[in-house]
Scaffold this motif. Structure first.
Motif, short mmCIF file in Angstrom:
data_model
loop_
_atom_site.label_atom_id
_atom_site.label_comp_id
_atom_site.label_asym_id
_atom_site.label_seq_id
_atom_site.Cartn_x
_atom_site.Cartn_y
_atom_site.Cartn_z
N SER A 43 -9.87 4.07 -0.70
CA SER A 43 -9.38 2.85 -1.77
C SER A 43 -8.16 2.46 -1.52
O SER A 43 -7.14 3.18 -0.85
N PRO A 44 -8.00 1.04 -1.50
CA PRO A 44 -6.66 0.56 -1.58
C PRO A 44 -5.93 1.20 -2.46
O PRO A 44 -4.50 0.84 -2.31
N HIS A 45 -6.06 1.74 -3.37
CA HIS A 45 -5.09 2.42 -4.30
C HIS A 45 -4.92 3.76 -4.10
O HIS A 45 -5.84 4.42 -3.87
N GLN A 46 -3.77 4.26 -4.52
CA GLN A 46 -3.56 5.83 -4.34
C GLN A 46 -4.09 6.35 -5.46
O GLN A 46 -3.50 6.16 -6.61
N LEU A 47 -4.76 7.38 -5.29
CA LEU A 47 -5.13 8.34 -6.20
C LEU A 47 -4.12 9.27 -6.66
O LEU A 47 -3.22 9.43 -5.80
N ASP A 48 -3.98 9.71 -7.87
CA ASP A 48 -2.96 10.58 -8.27
C ASP A 48 -3.06 11.76 -8.09
O ASP A 48 -4.03 12.56 -8.74
N LEU A 49 -2.39 12.45 -7.17
CA LEU A 49 -2.47 13.84 -6.91
C LEU A 49 -1.90 14.87 -7.80
O LEU A 49 -2.53 16.08 -7.92
N HIS A 50 -1.07 14.35 -8.50
CA HIS A 50 -0.52 15.11 -9.78
C HIS A 50 -1.51 15.39 -10.78
O HIS A 50 -1.59 16.43 -11.37
N ARG A 51 -2.50 14.33 -10.96
CA ARG A 51 -3.49 14.46 -12.09
C ARG A 51 -4.59 15.33 -11.41
O ARG A 51 -5.61 15.57 -12.20
N GLY A 52 -4.72 15.74 -10.40
CA GLY A 52 -5.91 16.18 -9.64
C GLY A 52 -7.21 15.20 -9.45
O GLY A 52 -8.13 15.60 -9.17
N ALA A 94 -7.26 13.67 -6.78
CA ALA A 94 -7.87 14.05 -5.08
C ALA A 94 -6.69 15.39 -4.85
O ALA A 94 -5.89 15.58 -5.51
N ASP A 95 -7.42 16.34 -3.90
CA ASP A 95 -6.69 17.41 -3.66
C ASP A 95 -5.72 17.11 -2.72
O ASP A 95 -4.61 17.73 -2.52
N LEU A 96 -6.13 16.32 -1.53
CA LEU A 96 -5.31 15.88 -0.60
C LEU A 96 -5.49 14.55 -0.20
O LEU A 96 -6.54 13.69 -0.66
N ALA A 97 -4.36 13.92 0.49
CA ALA A 97 -4.29 12.64 0.64
C ALA A 97 -3.79 12.38 2.15
O ALA A 97 -2.88 13.01 2.55
N LEU A 98 -4.39 11.50 2.95
CA LEU A 98 -3.70 10.82 4.31
C LEU A 98 -2.92 9.48 3.70
O LEU A 98 -3.80 8.42 3.33
N ARG A 99 -1.67 9.38 3.87
CA ARG A 99 -0.90 8.31 3.53
C ARG A 99 0.07 7.98 4.59
O ARG A 99 0.61 8.77 5.49
N HIS A 100 0.30 6.74 4.63
CA HIS A 100 1.37 6.16 5.80
C HIS A 100 2.61 6.30 5.23
O HIS A 100 3.48 6.19 6.07
N LYS A 101 3.11 6.76 3.89
CA LYS A 101 4.49 6.79 3.70
C LYS A 101 4.38 8.33 3.15
O LYS A 101 3.55 8.76 2.47
N LYS A 102 5.75 8.85 3.36
CA LYS A 102 6.00 10.09 2.65
C LYS A 102 6.18 10.01 1.10
O LYS A 102 6.52 8.98 0.66
N PRO A 103 5.58 10.98 0.23
CA PRO A 103 5.43 10.82 -0.98
C PRO A 103 7.19 11.08 -1.57
O PRO A 103 8.00 11.54 -1.03
N GLU A 104 7.40 10.31 -2.46
CA GLU A 104 8.65 10.27 -3.20
C GLU A 104 8.93 11.20 -4.53
O GLU A 104 9.65 11.48 -4.90
N GLN A 105 7.52 11.00 -4.96
CA GLN A 105 7.32 11.98 -6.35
C GLN A 105 7.56 13.68 -6.21
O GLN A 105 7.26 14.04 -5.25
N GLU A 106 8.46 13.92 -7.26
CA GLU A 106 8.62 15.45 -7.39
C GLU A 106 7.42 16.15 -7.35
O GLU A 106 6.44 15.77 -8.19
N GLY A 107 7.28 17.25 -6.72
CA GLY A 107 6.01 18.33 -6.94
C GLY A 107 4.78 18.08 -5.82
O GLY A 107 4.00 18.60 -5.70
N LEU A 108 5.10 16.70 -4.90
CA LEU A 108 4.28 16.54 -3.84
C LEU A 108 4.94 17.03 -2.62
O LEU A 108 6.09 16.96 -2.59
N THR A 109 4.19 17.19 -1.62
CA THR A 109 4.47 17.71 -0.55
C THR A 109 3.77 17.20 0.85
O THR A 109 2.83 16.81 0.73
#
Length: 296
Positions: free
Chosen positions: A129-138, A140-155
């Motif tokens: 998807s062109p839109h990032q799924l919300d990992l906080h909300r569940g 998706a369990d995992l994501a491959l992204r071009h940018k490192k996450p800035e949100q707290e709670g993601l690693t």
């Protein structure tokens, strides 16, 4: 007043998709059900949450005030779900991963085939998807992204740096100059809504007045167009060990600072406490490291 989580989830879906039909697709229920449940929620509150029109649903002032708490509730619902799954002793079930189109087709699909043979009880679900799924909300369990996450709670579980090149059919490569410039090449690129994803921004930076000869919102269509000789497409040089054959060849052109693409495997920190998510992430990292170490 107690508002059930399922009602909050429905409200949030309408608010973020902007329509009852969009919420129905997201929640995988019928639009009449969305309309009925939303009307019941508004009756319970005694206030309208949305102004409905042919163009969609727009939040009222009351709806605006509910939006942030609803989003926080969604994040905590995801956290509760992950905490419950962390106590599971088995390694079976679905693990959902979201990624840009290329790794979905070139890495994740063949990896899923290998996984099915090695761990038949573990199922990979891939969302492109062109839109990032919300990992906080569940979402998706995992994501491959071009940018490192800035949100707290993601690693970041692991980062992969992958060399890229411009690929074209042998027929097209033979028609080009021996040492082509970027402007000599007919390029393929994404159409909206995928046009914010690589390679579009990179090619727009490298080529003044960049105009592709063919666009599609589907990566597989672009790959087929490249195989047919219509144009060139920047892609990672490495190919997964389980990927199918390709007749494309790398063109001798320099992609400058975009010669390497970085993918970050990201998840909510608490997701790694879920045994099947931890196992799948470890297996995927291992296979990707092997792939990068052995380029095609």
């Amino acid at each position: 007043m107690d508002i059930p989580w399922e009602d909050v989830r429905l409200f949030l879906a309408v608010a973020e998709t902007g329509s009852l039909s969009g919420a129905a697709r997201q929640l995988r229920i019928g639009q009449p059900t969305v309309s009925r449940r939303l009307a019941a929620l508004e009756y319970q509150l005694g206030r309208a949450l949305f102004r409905r029109s042919v163009d969609g649903a727009v939040l009222t002032g009351v709806g605006e005030r509910l939006l942030l708490p609803a989003r926080r509730m969604a994040e905590w619902a995801g956290e509760v779900g992950r905490a419950a799954k962390s106590s599971e002793g088995h390694l079976q079930g679905i693990v959902r991963i979201t990624a840009p189109p290329y790794p979905c087709a070139a890495f994740l699909a063949p990896f899923a085939a290998w996984l099915a043979g090695k761990h038949p009880g573990l199922q990979l679900e891939v969302i492109s998807s062109p839109h990032q799924l919300d990992l906080h909300r569940g979402e998706a369990d995992l994501a491959l992204r071009h940018k490192k996450p800035e949100q707290e709670g993601l690693t970041v579980v692991k980062s992969f740096s992958i060399e890229s090149a411009a690929f074209a059919s042998k027929t097209l490569a033979a028609r080009l100059p021996r040492k082509p410039c970027l402007t000599d090449i007919p390029w393929l690129a994404f159409a909206p809504p995928m046009d914010t994803l690589p390679p579009n921004p990179q090619l727009e930076q490298l080529i003044p007045g960049f105009t592709p000869v063919f666009t599609s919102d589907n990566y597989l269509v672009l790959a087929a167009a490249a195989e047919a000789g219509l144009g060139a497409l920047p892609m990672p040089v490495v190919r997964h060990a389980f990927a199918g054959p390709s007749q494309l060849v790398a063109l001798p052109v320099e992609l400058g600072p975009y010669k390497r693409l970085t993918y970050h495997l990201v998840c909510a920190k608490s997701a790694l406490d879920i045994p099947r998510v931890r196992l799948l992430s470890d297996l995927f990292v291992s296979e990707m490291e092997r792939t990068i170490a052995s380029p095609a």
